[in-house]
Design a protein around this motif. Structure first.
Motif, PDB file in Angstrom:
ATOM      1  N   ARG A   1       0.866  -1.179   0.000  1.00 22.49           N
ATOM      2  CA  ARG A   1       0.000   0.000   0.000  1.00 22.49           C
ATOM      3  C   ARG A   1       0.900   1.226   0.000  1.00 22.49           C
ATOM      4  NH1 ARG A   1      -2.727  -3.852  -0.283  1.00 22.49           N
ATOM      5  NH2 ARG A   1      -4.737  -4.338   0.680  1.00 22.49           N
ATOM      6  N   GLY A   2       0.656   2.147  -0.917  1.00 20.30           N
ATOM      7  CA  GLY A   2       1.470   3.354  -0.991  1.00 20.30           C
ATOM      8  C   GLY A   2       0.710   4.488  -1.640  1.00 20.30           C
ATOM      9  N   GLN A   3       1.307   5.667  -1.620  1.00 25.40           N
ATOM     10  CA  GLN A   3       0.685   6.836  -2.210  1.00 25.40           C
ATOM     11  C   GLN A   3       1.114   6.954  -3.675  1.00 25.40           C
ATOM     12  OE1 GLN A   3      -1.528   8.348  -0.752  1.00 25.40           O
ATOM     13  NE2 GLN A   3      -1.235   8.215   1.460  1.00 25.40           N
ATOM     14  N   PRO A   4       0.156   7.054  -4.616  1.00 24.90           N
ATOM     15  CA  PRO A   4       0.516   7.159  -6.040  1.00 24.90           C
ATOM     16  C   PRO A   4       1.457   8.321  -6.346  1.00 24.90           C
ATOM     17  CG  PRO A   4      -1.837   6.727  -5.770  1.00 24.90           C
ATOM     18  CD  PRO A   4      -1.306   6.999  -4.395  1.00 24.90           C
ATOM     19  N   ALA A   5       1.355   9.403  -5.573  1.00 18.79           N
ATOM     20  CA  ALA A   5       2.213  10.558  -5.843  1.00 18.79           C
ATOM     21  C   ALA A   5       3.683  10.246  -5.604  1.00 18.79           C
ATOM     22  CB  ALA A   5       1.783  11.737  -4.968  1.00 18.79           C
ATOM     23  N   GLN A   6       3.974   9.239  -4.786  1.00 14.23           N
ATOM     24  CA  GLN A   6       5.351   8.869  -4.478  1.00 14.23           C
ATOM     25  C   GLN A   6       5.832   7.676  -5.297  1.00 14.23           C
ATOM     26  OE1 GLN A   6       4.724   8.309  -0.114  1.00 14.23           O
ATOM     27  NE2 GLN A   6       6.356   9.825   0.100  1.00 14.23           N
ATOM     28  N   ASP A   7       5.078   7.277  -6.273  1.00 12.94           N
ATOM     29  CA  ASP A   7       5.312   6.015  -6.952  1.00 12.94           C
ATOM     30  C   ASP A   7       6.747   5.855  -7.450  1.00 12.94           C
ATOM     31  OD1 ASP A   7       3.748   3.579  -8.021  1.00 12.94           O
ATOM     32  OD2 ASP A   7       4.848   4.268  -9.782  1.00 12.94           O
ATOM     33  N   ALA A   8       7.262   6.843  -8.149  1.00 14.91           N
ATOM     34  CA  ALA A   8       8.604   6.727  -8.727  1.00 14.91           C
ATOM     35  C   ALA A   8       9.663   6.603  -7.642  1.00 14.91           C
ATOM     36  CB  ALA A   8       8.890   7.928  -9.626  1.00 14.91           C
ATOM     37  N   ALA A   9       9.574   7.434  -6.600  1.00 12.14           N
ATOM     38  CA  ALA A   9      10.561   7.388  -5.518  1.00 12.14           C
ATOM     39  C   ALA A   9      10.488   6.068  -4.758  1.00 12.14           C
ATOM     40  CB  ALA A   9      10.346   8.562  -4.562  1.00 12.14           C
ATOM     41  N   LEU A  10       9.282   5.549  -4.565  1.00 20.71           N
ATOM     42  CA  LEU A  10       9.121   4.280  -3.850  1.00 20.71           C
ATOM     43  C   LEU A  10       9.713   3.127  -4.650  1.00 20.71           C
ATOM     44  CD1 LEU A  10       5.472   4.763  -2.515  1.00 20.71           C
ATOM     45  CD2 LEU A  10       7.584   4.843  -1.182  1.00 20.71           C
ATOM     46  N   ARG A  11       9.516   3.149  -5.952  1.00 27.64           N
ATOM     47  CA  ARG A  11      10.095   2.098  -6.800  1.00 27.64           C
ATOM     48  C   ARG A  11      11.625   2.116  -6.697  1.00 27.64           C
ATOM     49  NH1 ARG A  11       6.979  -0.115 -11.220  1.00 27.64           N
ATOM     50  NH2 ARG A  11       4.832   0.631 -11.208  1.00 27.64           N
ATOM     51  N   ARG A  12      12.215   3.310  -6.758  1.00 28.63           N
ATOM     52  CA  ARG A  12      13.676   3.407  -6.678  1.00 28.63           C
ATOM     53  C   ARG A  12      14.195   2.893  -5.339  1.00 28.63           C
ATOM     54  NH1 ARG A  12      12.682   8.457  -9.184  1.00 28.63           N
ATOM     55  NH2 ARG A  12      12.845   9.495  -7.145  1.00 28.63           N
ATOM     56  N   ALA A  13      13.428   3.134  -4.271  1.00 29.89           N
ATOM     57  CA  ALA A  13      13.861   2.723  -2.933  1.00 29.89           C
ATOM     58  C   ALA A  13      13.578   1.256  -2.650  1.00 29.89           C
ATOM     59  CB  ALA A  13      13.168   3.591  -1.881  1.00 29.89           C
ATOM     60  N   GLY A  14      12.827   0.592  -3.525  1.00 26.70           N
ATOM     61  CA  GLY A  14      12.485  -0.806  -3.287  1.00 26.70           C
ATOM     62  C   GLY A  14      11.274  -0.984  -2.410  1.00 26.70           C
ATOM     63  N   LEU A  15      10.558   0.090  -2.124  1.00 23.05           N
ATOM     64  CA  LEU A  15       9.333   0.000  -1.332  1.00 23.05           C
ATOM     65  C   LEU A  15       8.181  -0.189  -2.307  1.00 23.05           C
ATOM     66  CD1 LEU A  15      10.028   2.858   1.252  1.00 23.05           C
ATOM     67  CD2 LEU A  15      10.492   0.412   1.470  1.00 23.05           C
ATOM     68  N   TYR A  16       8.085  -1.420  -2.810  1.00 26.07           N
ATOM     69  CA  TYR A  16       7.114  -1.657  -3.868  1.00 26.07           C
ATOM     70  C   TYR A  16       6.813  -3.150  -3.973  1.00 26.07           C
ATOM     71  CZ  TYR A  16       4.501   0.275  -7.767  1.00 26.07           C
ATOM     72  OH  TYR A  16       3.499   0.717  -8.571  1.00 26.07           O
ATOM     73  N   LEU A  17       5.727  -3.446  -4.677  1.00 25.12           N
ATOM     74  CA  LEU A  17       5.322  -4.825  -4.882  1.00 25.12           C
ATOM     75  C   LEU A  17       6.404  -5.594  -5.627  1.00 25.12           C
ATOM     76  CD1 LEU A  17       2.749  -6.607  -4.414  1.00 25.12           C
ATOM     77  CD2 LEU A  17       2.101  -6.062  -6.757  1.00 25.12           C
ATOM     78  N   GLY A  18       6.779  -6.758  -5.104  1.00 26.88           N
ATOM     79  CA  GLY A  18       7.779  -7.594  -5.743  1.00 26.88           C
ATOM     80  C   GLY A  18       9.196  -7.365  -5.261  1.00 26.88           C
ATOM     81  N   ALA A  19       9.440  -6.315  -4.462  1.00 28.79           N
ATOM     82  CA  ALA A  19      10.792  -6.050  -3.960  1.00 28.79           C
ATOM     83  C   ALA A  19      11.208  -7.138  -2.969  1.00 28.79           C
ATOM     84  CB  ALA A  19      10.849  -4.684  -3.292  1.00 28.79           C
ATOM     85  N   ASP A  20      12.484  -7.522  -3.022  1.00 32.19           N
ATOM     86  CA  ASP A  20      13.022  -8.588  -2.177  1.00 32.19           C
ATOM     87  C   ASP A  20      13.933  -7.976  -1.119  1.00 32.19           C
ATOM     88  OD1 ASP A  20      14.129 -10.785  -1.011  1.00 32.19           O
ATOM     89  OD2 ASP A  20      14.771 -11.737  -2.872  1.00 32.19           O
ATOM     90  N   TRP A  21      13.559  -8.117   0.162  1.00 31.86           N
ATOM     91  CA  TRP A  21      14.311  -7.529   1.272  1.00 31.86           C
ATOM     92  C   TRP A  21      15.016  -8.593   2.102  1.00 31.86           C
ATOM     93  CZ3 TRP A  21      15.478  -2.536   1.755  1.00 31.86           C
ATOM     94  CH2 TRP A  21      14.735  -1.613   1.002  1.00 31.86           C
ATOM     95  N   ASP A  22      15.412  -9.679   1.467  1.00 31.99           N
ATOM     96  CA  ASP A  22      16.201 -10.706   2.149  1.00 31.99           C
ATOM     97  C   ASP A  22      17.513 -10.083   2.635  1.00 31.99           C
ATOM     98  OD1 ASP A  22      17.921 -12.877   2.796  1.00 31.99           O
ATOM     99  OD2 ASP A  22      16.834 -14.179   1.409  1.00 31.99           O
ATOM    100  N   GLU A  23      17.845 -10.303   3.909  1.00 32.54           N
ATOM    101  CA  GLU A  23      19.036  -9.700   4.502  1.00 32.54           C
ATOM    102  C   GLU A  23      20.306 -10.129   3.792  1.00 32.54           C
ATOM    103  OE1 GLU A  23      19.935  -9.160   9.132  1.00 32.54           O
ATOM    104  OE2 GLU A  23      20.704 -11.081   8.377  1.00 32.54           O
ATOM    105  N   ARG A  24      20.293 -11.288   3.144  1.00 34.55           N
ATOM    106  CA  ARG A  24      21.502 -11.814   2.519  1.00 34.55           C
ATOM    107  C   ARG A  24      21.996 -10.969   1.355  1.00 34.55           C
ATOM    108  NH1 ARG A  24      19.595 -17.849   1.516  1.00 34.55           N
ATOM    109  NH2 ARG A  24      17.715 -16.660   1.009  1.00 34.55           N
ATOM    110  N   HIS A  25      21.110 -10.210   0.732  1.00 31.79           N
ATOM    111  CA  HIS A  25      21.580  -9.327  -0.343  1.00 31.79           C
ATOM    112  C   HIS A  25      21.173  -7.878  -0.120  1.00 31.79           C
ATOM    113  CE1 HIS A  25      17.604  -8.909  -2.173  1.00 31.79           C
ATOM    114  NE2 HIS A  25      17.441 -10.192  -1.977  1.00 31.79           N
ATOM    115  N   ALA A  26      20.106  -7.616   0.649  1.00 31.35           N
ATOM    116  CA  ALA A  26      19.703  -6.235   0.921  1.00 31.35           C
ATOM    117  C   ALA A  26      20.457  -5.667   2.115  1.00 31.35           C
ATOM    118  CB  ALA A  26      18.201  -6.157   1.173  1.00 31.35           C
ATOM    119  N   GLY A  27      21.125  -6.549   2.887  1.00 34.53           N
ATOM    120  CA  GLY A  27      21.822  -6.079   4.074  1.00 34.53           C
ATOM    121  C   GLY A  27      20.856  -5.841   5.215  1.00 34.53           C
ATOM    122  N   THR A  28      21.357  -5.234   6.280  1.00 37.86           N
ATOM    123  CA  THR A  28      20.533  -4.955   7.451  1.00 37.86           C
ATOM    124  C   THR A  28      19.344  -4.081   7.057  1.00 37.86           C
ATOM    125  OG1 THR A  28      22.507  -5.040   8.836  1.00 37.86           O
ATOM    126  CG2 THR A  28      20.545  -3.994   9.775  1.00 37.86           C
TER     127      THR A  28
END
Length: 694
Positions: free
Chosen positions: A112-139
């Motif tokens: 769930r996110g705000q459409p106005a922030q869509d581009a910035a959220l995608r760049r930050a990985g805060l988006y559907l399908g993003a992988d936040w496994d510590e083994r490659h995303a770090g802490t």
């Protein structure tokens, strides 16, 4: 920080400082005081994962196909968690937070996110399908939460990777009824105050909602089992009891939520591990526990814990089938749980919806048109008072909202139920024929007519109800004749010398603004007031709170008509609940019929629905250079030099002689998943190509 630097420059400088701090930690020259959980994660990143702090890693985002496969194992949880996710996001969105629900590997399966922030959220990985496994995303909050099995906040420079140091993230684990981690709930913000204390609200809030989702999932999974719900406070047991224990008819504990597992652990310290019986945990006989719903006015009882002697207040949630039978025996009128056993309901009444299995046989047809939507309940309350009154009724609503269904229910619930119900679509009859169709004509009244004449639709409604749909499209000249029918209760067929008396009630419907048509001179004002003895306004489907009720009932009716048993899976239900439905109930019924007709498996999934219903449920995420995740789906990284998925799949199918089951086993995916990929790439077996004439 140096003066004169741009915002980008300051961020780059902060990144360099952060990388240096991580390097000092790796050399043993720096520690994170009071944040041992973060320090342990940094150590893992350096020592175990061999992540280089000087080389920030790009965000990993799954391909569309991999995301679909990742969602399938947690489909049931997504279905149950939907309400909690929406509630939490509504609370944190005004503060600039987005919400992520990941699977147990850290892959974002709901967002769930705000459409106005869509581009910035995608760049930050805060988006559907993003992988936040510590083994490659770090802490990070999600990955470290998974590794540490506890809720935590990862604030700004506590992130290992320098590209994430502007983020603040708080995550809490969600466990299945067996205590295994199944998902992570996370709220994150692109910007926040520097101090960690600014996030003090986030951890208890996310932990609370994670527990609520966990308990809702428990209740859903064990809805056909007896559940004991308990708490330290009597007032909260029914509404938010913290402890849940599911047990079989003999009293053996089958599963427990977090609070329940703590109770079992306390018991295990006194007694060797063995099958746990609910009567071993509480000082009570099994019969006493099963009698809880009938023992006290508030259906609660104080019970003593055998392990500690402490008091807990307990209530019993009986299996779904038991609750339904009890309602069958006690319910009267419309006071009942409309959600029970809808999937097994097969009878259909005059409203076009299946008969409610819980409702008494005498329940009027009106009662079955809605669930607990407040607007619909107000409308039906008014309709019940009107159905036996001699007033004409005007029904307004968008196309497809069920205006004719409501008109039929009014007729079936009123004094004229034994008479005919004649429906006329004023927009569907050619203007040259509408007069003869409505009023009828005598033999020889005009050239080309039936030699025997014809009894008009209005005379056919004598003794019953005449339903005029799309009344706003009735020609102006004909409106004058209809006004006379309503005023005199008689009709003059074409070619007749004397009028014919009719006794009928007129119900009209329109999706148009009759007030505007009157102002334009296209609708008679006196006819409007004659038709509008009472007005009923149907809300559009997208605004109704009882969409789940309608979906279940319509689906049960369609399935019964086709003689099939194919339940709606959670992802399909969520997609149907989220769809905008410009065509309202009519569009919903068509979508359900499409899914039943084209389904690939034994259940209806989101992929069986029409494209218009599922476009927003599994959105295609952005693809990064390291997008595919070689985990349970066994997907490989794609490159320009590698063959496309379509080519590889076609080659595998050809080598296997188009044996879909064999190829599915080779790829480690389910048959429905493989069929979806074949359909997406236009891969058709040779025998079907011949049948299609290729």
């Amino acid at each position: 920080m140096e003066l004169g630097l741009t915002k980008a420059g300051r961020f780059e400088q902060a990144q360099r400082q952060h990388i240096a701090a991580v390097a000092r930690l790796g050399e043993g020259r720096e520690a994170l005081a009071g944040r041992e959980i973060i320090q342990r994660s940094w150590r893992r990143c350096v020592d175990d994962y061999r992540l280089d702090p000087s080389r920030p890693r790009p965000v990993r985002v799954l391909t569309h196909e991999a995301l679909v496969d990742s969602r399938e194992p947690v489909d049931e949880l997504l279905y149950v968690a939907r309400a909690g996710v929406d509630q939490l996001f509504a609370q944190v969105a005004p503060m600039g937070y987005v919400l992520l629900l990941t699977d147990r590997y850290g892959v974002t399966v709901d967002f769930r996110g705000q459409p106005a922030q869509d581009a910035a959220l995608r760049r930050a990985g805060l988006y559907l399908g993003a992988d936040w496994d510590e083994r490659h995303a770090g802490t990070c909050a999600v990955g470290t939460c998974i590794h540490e099995s506890r809720a935590l906040t990862c604030h700004q420079r506590e992130h290992f990777d320098a590209t994430h140091i502007a983020l603040t993230c708080t995550a809490a684990p969600i466990h299945d009824p067996e205590g295994r981690p199944i998902a992570v709930l996370d709220i994150s913000a692109l910007q926040s105050p520097r101090g960690l204390e600014s996030q003090s609200f986030a951890l208890p809030l996310v932990t609370l909602y994670a527990r609520m989702i966990e308990d809702a999932y428990f209740l859903h999974r064990y809805r056909d089992t007896t559940i004991l719900r308990f708490d330290t406070t009597r007032a909260f047991v029914h509404f938010n009891g913290r402890g849940l224990l599911a047990f079989d008819p003999q009293g053996r504990v089958l599963a427990a939520n977090g609070e329940g597992r703590a109770l079992i652990d306390a018991h295990a310290q006194c007694t060797p591990p063995a099958p746990i019986w609910v009567t071993q945990l509480f000082e009570a006989e099994l019969d006493d526990l099963l009698a809880l719903p009938r023992c006290e006015p508030d259906q609660l009882r104080a019970l003593r814990l055998r392990a500690s002697g402490d008091i807990r207040f307990a209530a019993l949630i009986e299996p779904r089938g038991v609750r339904a039978r009890q309602r069958d025996a006690t319910v009267t009128g419309t006071t009942r749980d409309r959600a029970t056993d809808l999937a097994t309901d097969s009878a259909t009444d005059a409203t076009g919806l299946p008969h409610d299995p819980v409702a008494p046989a005498s329940t009027p047809a009106l009662d079955r048109l809605a669930g607990d939507d407040p607007a619909m309940q107000r409308l039906l309350g008014l309709a019940r008072r009107l159905c036996r009154q001699p007033l004409n009724v005007l029904i307004r609503g968008e196309t497809g909202t069920g205006k004719e269904v409501l008109a039929r229910a009014l007729h079936a619930s009123g004094d004229r139920a034994g008479g005919p119900f004649v429906a006329v679509n004023c927009a569907a009859i050619p203007e040259s024929l509408i007069e003869s169709e409505l009023f009828g004509y005598l033999p020889g009244a005009f050239t080309g007519g039936n030699p025997k004449g014809m009894r008009g639709l209005i005379p056919q409604a004598d003794g019953g109800t005449l339903f005029l749909d799309e009344i706003g499209d009735m020609p102006l000249a004909l409106q004058s004749r209809l006004l006379r029918v309503l005023a005199e209760q008689e009709v003059m067929p074409l070619g007749a010398e004397r009028p014919v008396k009719v006794a009928l009630r007129v119900v009209t419907a329109t999706h148009r603004d009759l007030g505007a048509l009157i102002a334009e001179g296209r609708f008679r004002e006196d006819l409007y007031y004659r038709l509008n003895g009472a007005e009923l306004i149907l809300p559009p489907l997208r605004e109704r709170a009882d969409r789940r009720y309608l979906i279940q009932r319509l689906f049960a009716a369609l399935a019964a008509e086709q003689g099939v048993s194919a339940p709606l899976r959670g992802d399909a239900m969520n997609a149907l609940l989220d769809a905008p439905w410009p065509g309202n109930v009519r569009q919903l019924k068509s979508a359900l019929a499409f899914a039943l007709a084209t389904r690939e498996g034994e259940t209806i999934t989101v992929h069986d629905l029409p494209e218009s219903c599922r476009a927003d449920r599994v959105a295609t995420p952005p693809i990064s250079a390291t997008s595919a995740i070689p985990r349970t789906t066994q997907l490989r990284h794609e490159s320009d030099d590698a063959p496309s998925e379509a080519e590889s799949l076609a080659r595998a199918l050809a080598q296997a002689g188009w044996n879909v089951s064999q190829v599915a086993r080779q790829l480690g995916v389910s048959r429905p998943t493989l069929y979806r990929r074949m359909r997406r790439h236009g891969l058709v077996p040779p025998n079907r190509r011949e049948a299609l004439g290729d």
